[in-house]
Design a protein around this motif. Structure first.
Motif, PDB file in Angstrom:
ATOM      1  N   PRO A   4       0.507  14.908  -6.048  1.00  0.00           N
ATOM      2  CA  PRO A   4       0.459  14.522  -7.408  1.00  0.00           C
ATOM      3  C   PRO A   4      -0.248  15.557  -8.350  1.00  0.00           C
ATOM      4  O   PRO A   4      -0.949  16.270  -7.966  1.00  0.00           O
TER       5      PRO A   4
ATOM      6  N   ALA B  90       0.216  12.205 -15.786  1.00  0.00           N
ATOM      7  CA  ALA B  90      -0.168  12.142 -14.446  1.00  0.00           C
ATOM      8  C   ALA B  90       1.322  12.158 -13.994  1.00  0.00           C
ATOM      9  O   ALA B  90       2.374  11.166 -14.335  1.00  0.00           O
TER      10      ALA B  90
ATOM     11  N   LEU C 228       3.333  11.236 -10.365  1.00  0.00           N
ATOM     12  CA  LEU C 228       2.934  11.096  -9.003  1.00  0.00           C
ATOM     13  C   LEU C 228       4.085  10.758  -8.159  1.00  0.00           C
ATOM     14  O   LEU C 228       5.169  10.578  -8.511  1.00  0.00           O
TER      15      LEU C 228
ATOM     16  N   SER D  36       9.665  10.723  -8.124  1.00  0.00           N
ATOM     17  CA  SER D  36       8.320  11.071  -8.917  1.00  0.00           C
ATOM     18  C   SER D  36       8.257  10.166 -10.009  1.00  0.00           C
ATOM     19  O   SER D  36       9.342   9.661 -10.509  1.00  0.00           O
TER      20      SER D  36
ATOM     21  N   ARG E 173      -7.629   8.628  -9.547  1.00  0.00           N
ATOM     22  CA  ARG E 173      -6.435   9.392  -9.062  1.00  0.00           C
ATOM     23  C   ARG E 173      -5.629   8.670  -7.835  1.00  0.00           C
ATOM     24  O   ARG E 173      -4.703   8.708  -7.383  1.00  0.00           O
TER      25      ARG E 173
ATOM     26  N   LEU F  82      -3.939   5.561  -8.819  1.00  0.00           N
ATOM     27  CA  LEU F  82      -2.696   5.841  -9.177  1.00  0.00           C
ATOM     28  C   LEU F  82      -1.769   6.291  -8.207  1.00  0.00           C
ATOM     29  O   LEU F  82      -0.574   5.701  -8.169  1.00  0.00           O
ATOM     30  N   THR F  83      -2.229   6.910  -7.358  1.00  0.00           N
ATOM     31  CA  THR F  83      -1.443   7.319  -6.127  1.00  0.00           C
ATOM     32  C   THR F  83      -0.832   6.022  -5.213  1.00  0.00           C
ATOM     33  O   THR F  83       0.249   6.138  -4.654  1.00  0.00           O
TER      34      THR F  83
ATOM     35  N   ALA G  22       1.751   4.397  -7.254  1.00  0.00           N
ATOM     36  CA  ALA G  22       3.107   4.937  -7.054  1.00  0.00           C
ATOM     37  C   ALA G  22       3.879   4.747  -5.846  1.00  0.00           C
ATOM     38  O   ALA G  22       4.936   4.677  -5.590  1.00  0.00           O
TER      39      ALA G  22
END
Length: 683
Positions: free
Chosen positions: A372, A398, A400, A411, A427, A430-431, A434
Motif C-alpha cells: 500500500p 491512500a 491499497l 487497487s 494503515r 485500511l489494508t 481493502a
C-alpha cells in the motif's frame, strides 16, 4: 419529523426520500442518532434486506422488537447493531406514489408490540411527511439529495437558575469517584475534577474530545461498543477498563435524548500508576473501524456483481473513514481498467482508464507490488511520482492493494479533501478493509464472467427472431429466474413447415445453470429436426425422448409440441409432462386443453405420447407457457392456471404483444424461468 418522533414516544428516527425513478432510498434527516451510527444506511437500495426497504417496497409498516427478533427478521442489521431496541419502518405515501420511508427507534424496554396510539401517530405522520415530499416534487421538480443528511438538534435541557446550578455542582462534586457527560456523538461536554484525576488527564484535554481518542488506553472495542449500546438501546450500560499500568476503572453510562451521563470509579485492586498523558490520534478509532468492518463484511456477502461490490464499498467506506472519493482499479489485457468510482469527475478519470500497466502511477505500482501507499500531502505524492499533476483538488491519498487468493487483483484509491495523517493502526485497518473488498471483487468477477458466458450460450440457443408465417400472429416472451446465473432451460420455437402448416414448441429443462441451457439447445434442435421431417406431435416427442435417454444427461425435460394446419384451422398437440395449453376461443370463452400429460422426456426410452386434435379458428388464441408463469409457493396449480386463463380472457386477442406483457407482469416473482408463446390464426 421532530413532531412524529416526539408524539410516538420514540427517541430518534431516520427519514428517507425516494426520488422519482430511483431504485434507492436516500437518508435526508436524522434525529436522536449519531451520524456515525446512521451512516451505513445513508443509501438503501429498494431490494436491500433492511426494514425501511421492505416497508417502502411492500407499502406496509414493519416492526421489530428486541435483539432476537431483529436477528431473525433482519440478520444483516442485527449483526451491525447487536443491541436491544425496537424499530418501526413505514412508507411515506402521497396521493400519487410512495415518496420515501420513515424509521423510528425506541429503547430496549419498549413492549413487544406497538400500541394503537403509537401506530396512529406513525400513520398520520407518514401521510403528512409524504405530502410534504410530494409538494416539494411538484414545486421544485426532481429531488436533489444533499451530501450529508440534516441532523435535528436534540431537545434543549432546561436552564437551571443560578442557585440551582450551584447546588447541582456541589452535589456532583460530593459524589465519590467522578462524573462526566457525553453528547450524542460521544464527545465529552463536562467532566468533574475527580473524573479527570481518575482518567489521568487534564480537563481541558478531555472536553470536546472522544474518550477513546483522547485516552489511548480506552481505544478498545468494548468501550465504544458499550457507548454504542447505550445510545441504541437507551438503557444503562457498564464496563471496566484497565488504565495502564494496573488501575482498573469502572464506568456506568446513563443515556437520554441529549447525551450520556457517566459515573467513573475505581474497580479492582492495585496501586495507581503514573498518569497517562492525553495523546490525540488521527483518523477513525479502532473500534469505529471494527464496527464498519463488520458492516462492510455483512453487506459484501450479498454483493453479486462487480458494480455491486463498488457501490457497497463506496457506501460503507467513504463515510466510515472520512474520505471524499474512491476509485477501484483492476488490470485487463495489459492495461489499467477503472471498474468503478465515487466522488471524482468522470472526465478526470478518463485519461487514466486504459493506461498501460508500465505507467508510473500509484494505482499501477500498488497493483503490481501488493504494497500500500500513503501520502499525507501532495508534496509527498509528487516526490514519489514527479510527473503527477494536482488535478483532483484532494489533500491526502491512500492506495491499497486488493488481495484475493494471496495475490493482488487490483487497487483501491481513497482520497481525502483535508490533510490526513495515517498512523500505523489506521494503515493496518485500511489494508484489512481493502483485503475484504478484494475477496468480494474476485467473487464478483467470477460471477460476471459466468453470467456473461451463460447468457451468450443461451442467446445462441434461443431463436433471435421467430419466422414469419402467413396468416399467423405470434408473440413470445422469456424471463430468466431471479436466482442463480439468471440463465436456464426454458425454450420455445416456431417452425414454418410449408405454406399452410407450422409447428410450435415450448419446454422446460430441469435446472438453472449452463448444463440446463446446453441441454435446452439439444432438445430444441431435436424437436425442430423431427418436426421439419414431417413427424406428427406424438412422434416428435417420442423420437426426442429416445435421443435424451441415449444422451443420459441426468436432467429431465417437459415439453409441448403443436402442429398447426392453417388451411383447415385445426391443430394437434402432444405433451410430455408439461402444463396444459390454454385456448381462448374467438367468442372469449377459455378452455384448457386436456391432452394426456405424458411422461417427462429423458426418463423411459420407449414412452409413447398421445395426441389431441382441436379446432383453432381465426380470432382464437393458443397460449403455451412453462410452469414458472403459474407456480408459486402456497398456491394451488389449478388455481394458478385458472387465474392465468382469466387474464387471457380479459386480454385483447388483436394485440398479442400487450397480452403477453400483461401475463408476464402478473407472473409470480421469477424463482423459475418463464417462457410464453401466444399464437393466433388470421383469416
Amino acid at each position: 419529523m421532530a413532531a412524529v418522533v416526539r408524539d410516538s414516544g420514540a427517541y430518534g428516527g431516520l427519514l428517507y426520500v425516494l426520488p422519482p425513478g430511483d431504485d434507492a432510498l436516500w437518508q435526508v434527516l436524522v434525529a436522536g442518532v449519531p451520524q456515525e451510527v446512521a451512516a451505513p444506511w445513508r443509501r438503501v437500495g429498494l431490494a436491500d434486506p433492511v426494514p425501511v426497504a421492505d416497508a417502502v417496497r411492500e407499502r406496509r409498516l414493519v416492526w421489530g422488537s428486541g435483539r432476537e427478533e431483529m436477528a431473525r427478521l433482519y440478520p444483516r442489521a442485527a449483526l451491525v447493531l447487536p443491541y436491544d431496541f425496537a424499530l418501526a419502518a413505514a412508507p411515506l405515501v402521497s396521493d400519487t406514489a410512495v415518496r420515501g420511508g420513515l424509521v423510528l427507534l425506541w429503547s430496549g424496554d419498549h413492549g413487544a408490540r406497538l400500541t394503537a396510539d403509537e401506530r396512529e401517530v406513525i400513520e398520520e405522520g407518514c401521510r403528512r411527511l409524504g405530502g410534504i415530499v410530494q409538494e416539494e416534487v411538484d414545486r421544485e421538480g426532481p429531488l436533489v439529495i444533499a451530501d450529508r443528511p440534516r441532523v435535528l438538534r436534540p431537545p434543549t435541557p432546561r436552564t437551571p437558575a443560578p442557585f440551582e446550578a450551584a447546588a447541582r455542582a456541589a452535589f456532583v462534586d460530593r459524589l465519590p469517584g467522578g462524573s462526566c457527560a457525553l453528547d450524542l456523538e460521544g464527545r465529552v461536554t463536562f467532566v468533574t475534577p475527580g473524573a479527570a484525576a481518575l482518567l489521568g488527564a487534564d480537563r481541558a484535554d478531555l472536553v470536546g474530545a472522544l474518550p477513546w481518542e483522547a485516552l489511548p488506553w480506552m481505544d478498545v472495542p468494548h468501550v465504544e461498543d458499550r457507548y454504542r449500546a447505550a445510545l441504541v438501546s437507551r438503557l444503562p450500560q457498564a464496563f471496566t477498563v484497565l488504565r495502564p499500568p494496573d488501575t482498573w476503572l469502572a464506568f456506568e453510562l446513563y443515556p437520554d435524548a441529549t447525551g450520556l451521563s457517566v459515573r467513573v470509579a475505581r474497580g479492582g485492586s492495585g496501586e495507581e500508576g503514573p498518569e497517562a498523558r492525553s495523546v490525540p490520534t488521527a483518523g477513525p478509532s479502532r473500534a469505529t473501524v471494527l464496527y464498519h468492518l463488520m458492516h462492510l463484511a455483512s453487506t459484501l456477502t450479498e454483493a453479486v456483481a462487480v458494480q455491486d461490490v463498488v457501490e457497497q464499498t463506496a457506501d460503507q467506506l467513504l463515510p466510515a473513514l472520512g474520505a471524499q472519493a474512491m476509485v477501484v482499479m483492476t488490470p485487463e489485457d495489459g492495461r489499467l481498467k477503472i471498474v468503478g468510482q465515487r466522488g471524482f469527475r468522470a472526465e478526470l478519470l478518463e485519461k487514466y482508464d486504459a493506461l498501460p500497466l508500465d505507467s508510473a502511477i500509484p494505482g499501477v505500482d500498488v497493483m503490481a507490488t501488493g504494497v500500500p501507499g500513503f501520502w499525507t500531502t501532495f508534496d509527498e505524492l509528487r516526490e514519489a511520482y514527479p510527473a503527477t499533476v494536482h488535478a483532483d483538488g484532494m489533500a491526502a491519498w491512500a492506495v491499497l492493494p486488493l488481495i484475493a487468493s494471496g495475490r493482488p487483483i487490483g487497487s483501491l484509491l481513497l482520497a481525502y479533501a483535508r490533510p490526513h495523517v495515517f498512523p500505523p493502526g489506521e494503515r493496518a485497518a485500511l489494508t484489512s478493509l481493502a483485503g475484504l473488498v478484494g475477496q468480494a471483487l474476485e467473487r464478483a468477477r467470477l460471477y460476471d464472467a459466468k453470467h456473461h458466458l451463460a447468457h451468450r450460450l443461451q442467446s445462441a440457443l434461443l431463436p433471435h427472431t421467430l419466422p414469419r408465417v402467413p396468416r399467423l400472429n405470434v408473440a413470445a416472451r422469456y424471463l430468466p429466474a431471479a436466482s442463480g446465473l439468471g440463465v436456464g432451460g426454458d425454450f420455445y420455437d416456431l417452425i414454418r413447415l410449408d405454406e399452410h402448416t407450422a409447428g410450435a414448441t415450448i419446454g422446460d429443462v430441469q435446472g438453472h445453470n449452463v448444463d440446463a441451457a446446453a441441454l435446452m439447445g439439444q432438445v430444441r434442435t431435436a424437436v425442430h429436426a423431427h418436426a421439419t421431417a414431417g413427424a406428427p406431435p406424438d412422434d416428435v416427442l417420442a423420437r426426442t425422448n429416445r435421443l435424451l435417454t441415449d444422451l443420459d444427461p441426468g436432467l429431465f425435460t417437459s415439453c409441448a409440441y403443436v402442429h398447426l394446419d392453417l388451411a383447415t384451422h385445426r391443430a394437434c398437440v402432444a405433451l410430455a409432462g408439461h402444463p396444459p395449453p390454454l385456448i381462448r376461443h374467438a367468442d372469449g370463452r377459455m378452455e384448457p386443453l386436456r391432452a394426456p400429460p405424458g411422461l417427462l422426456l429423458g426418463i423411459e426410452p420407449d414412452t409413447l405420447y398421445s395426441p389431441l386434435e382441436f379446432p383453432l379458428p381465426p380470432g382464437s388464441v393458443l397460449a403455451l407457457y412453462t410452469d414458472g408463469l403459474v407456480e408459486a409457493p402456497g398456491v394451488d396449480l389449478d388455481d394458478a392456471i385458472a387465474a392465468l386463463a382469466g387474464l387471457l380472457e380479459a386480454g385483447d386477442p388483436a394485440d398479442l404483444d400487450e397480452m403477453a406483457d400483461t401475463l408476464i407482469r402478473h407472473a409470480p416473482a421469477p424463482e423459475d424461468d418463464i417462457a410464453l408463446l401466444l399464437i393466433s390464426p388470421r383469416a
